[in-house]
Design an enzyme around this catalytic site. Sequence first.
Site, PDB file in Angstrom:
ATOM      1  N   SER A 171       5.720  -1.851  -2.382  1.00  0.00           N
ATOM      2  CA  SER A 171       6.060  -2.978  -3.256  1.00  0.00           C
ATOM      3  C   SER A 171       5.134  -2.620  -4.747  1.00  0.00           C
ATOM      4  O   SER A 171       3.856  -2.659  -4.363  1.00  0.00           O
ATOM      5  CB  SER A 171       5.649  -3.945  -2.723  1.00  0.00           C
ATOM      6  OG  SER A 171       4.675  -4.344  -2.118  1.00  0.00           O
ATOM      7  N   GLY A 222       1.102  -1.592  -0.190  1.00  0.00           N
ATOM      8  CA  GLY A 222       0.145  -0.133   0.187  1.00  0.00           C
ATOM      9  C   GLY A 222       0.951   1.018  -0.336  1.00  0.00           C
ATOM     10  O   GLY A 222       2.293   1.160   0.316  1.00  0.00           O
ATOM     11  N   LEU A 223       0.214   2.053   0.061  1.00  0.00           N
ATOM     12  CA  LEU A 223       0.522   3.418  -0.338  1.00  0.00           C
ATOM     13  C   LEU A 223       1.890   4.153   1.163  1.00  0.00           C
ATOM     14  O   LEU A 223       1.832   2.933   2.202  1.00  0.00           O
ATOM     15  CB  LEU A 223      -0.441   5.171  -0.499  1.00  0.00           C
ATOM     16  CG  LEU A 223      -0.571   4.739  -1.681  1.00  0.00           C
ATOM     17  CD1 LEU A 223      -2.008   5.757  -1.776  1.00  0.00           C
ATOM     18  CD2 LEU A 223       0.526   5.147  -2.752  1.00  0.00           C
ATOM     19  N   SER A 224       2.452   4.421   0.853  1.00  0.00           N
ATOM     20  CA  SER A 224       3.685   5.493   2.705  1.00  0.00           C
ATOM     21  C   SER A 224       1.954   5.574   2.896  1.00  0.00           C
ATOM     22  O   SER A 224       1.364   6.930   2.884  1.00  0.00           O
ATOM     23  CB  SER A 224       4.189   6.697   1.581  1.00  0.00           C
ATOM     24  OG  SER A 224       4.815   7.005   3.336  1.00  0.00           O
ATOM     25  N   GLY A 225       2.314   5.231   4.149  1.00  0.00           N
ATOM     26  CA  GLY A 225       1.283   6.359   5.194  1.00  0.00           C
ATOM     27  C   GLY A 225      -0.075   5.067   5.359  1.00  0.00           C
ATOM     28  O   GLY A 225      -0.882   6.005   6.293  1.00  0.00           O
ATOM     29  N   GLY A 245      -0.912   2.105   6.692  1.00  0.00           N
ATOM     30  CA  GLY A 245      -1.109   1.549   7.717  1.00  0.00           C
ATOM     31  C   GLY A 245      -0.142   0.037   7.802  1.00  0.00           C
ATOM     32  O   GLY A 245      -0.047  -0.736   8.938  1.00  0.00           O
ATOM     33  N   LYS A 246       0.737   0.265   7.158  1.00  0.00           N
ATOM     34  CA  LYS A 246       1.610  -0.905   6.634  1.00  0.00           C
ATOM     35  C   LYS A 246       2.490  -1.398   8.093  1.00  0.00           C
ATOM     36  O   LYS A 246       2.098  -2.665   8.499  1.00  0.00           O
ATOM     37  CB  LYS A 246       1.965  -0.976   5.148  1.00  0.00           C
ATOM     38  CG  LYS A 246       1.850  -1.005   4.380  1.00  0.00           C
ATOM     39  CD  LYS A 246       2.741  -0.997   2.951  1.00  0.00           C
ATOM     40  CE  LYS A 246       3.869  -0.218   3.563  1.00  0.00           C
ATOM     41  NZ  LYS A 246       3.362   1.112   2.744  1.00  0.00           N
ATOM     42  N   SER A 247       3.119  -0.494   8.511  1.00  0.00           N
ATOM     43  CA  SER A 247       4.204  -0.441   9.690  1.00  0.00           C
ATOM     44  C   SER A 247       2.952  -1.184  10.768  1.00  0.00           C
ATOM     45  O   SER A 247       3.494  -1.725  12.081  1.00  0.00           O
ATOM     46  CB  SER A 247       4.781   0.432   9.831  1.00  0.00           C
ATOM     47  OG  SER A 247       6.324   0.307   8.986  1.00  0.00           O
TER      48      SER A 247
END
Length: 200
Positions: free
Chosen positions: A111, A37-40, A42-44
Amino acid sequence: MTQQTTSPNAVWQAVQVTRSDRERLNGHRGNILWFTGLSGSGKSTLIHAVEKQLHAAGRRTYSLDGDNVRHGLCGDLGFSNQDRVENIRRIGEVAKLMLDAGLIVLCGFISPFRADRLRVRGLVAPEDFMEIYCHCSLEVCEQRDVKGLYRKARAGLIPEFTGISSPYEPPEYPELVLDTGNATVDACMEQVFSRLSVRL
Ligand code: ADP
């Protein structure tokens, strides 16, 4: 671009302890959870929260996080298309090794390119890979601007920034789509656990 994946004269050595041996010892199967997903988006936040809960439940885990791998394993790579491809290729191979170690591997990487994610998926069996799309609009990600990167990208200070000056190709057939722009972190985690529980 075709990539050479085996060094000349390298001969695969048979092992004495297998993945299933390790999984038996662990008491659960390994798996790769690939958050994109885009930066920000929520992946981390999600990989670390999910890992914490899995760990508390006695599951063997490891998190591979975008920024962290760029401190070592991929520290020599930038953000050109070619470097992004190599970044994901290396991470995919590391995740595969960790899967073989019997771990639940939580990967959080923008990615952005579909082909790269497909290549990682192709490294392991279908039941070992779960692509999780953190779906969040660019507007919301930009409003959050957790690391202040969107502001810099808009100011032209970061070239080839995903969503602004470099494309993001959403997954076509992810195992799971999380509405990380609207749903709560807890609700998203619930979704991950309910999909993961049948795989372990
Ligand atoms: P990424 O790793 O994709 O760049 P981060 O996890 O660093 O994104 O940041 C996402 C931000 O969005 C965090 O501040 C987090 O608290 C917030 N957030 C709000 N709702 C969610 C959700 N449902 N899932 C994940 N993060 C969320």
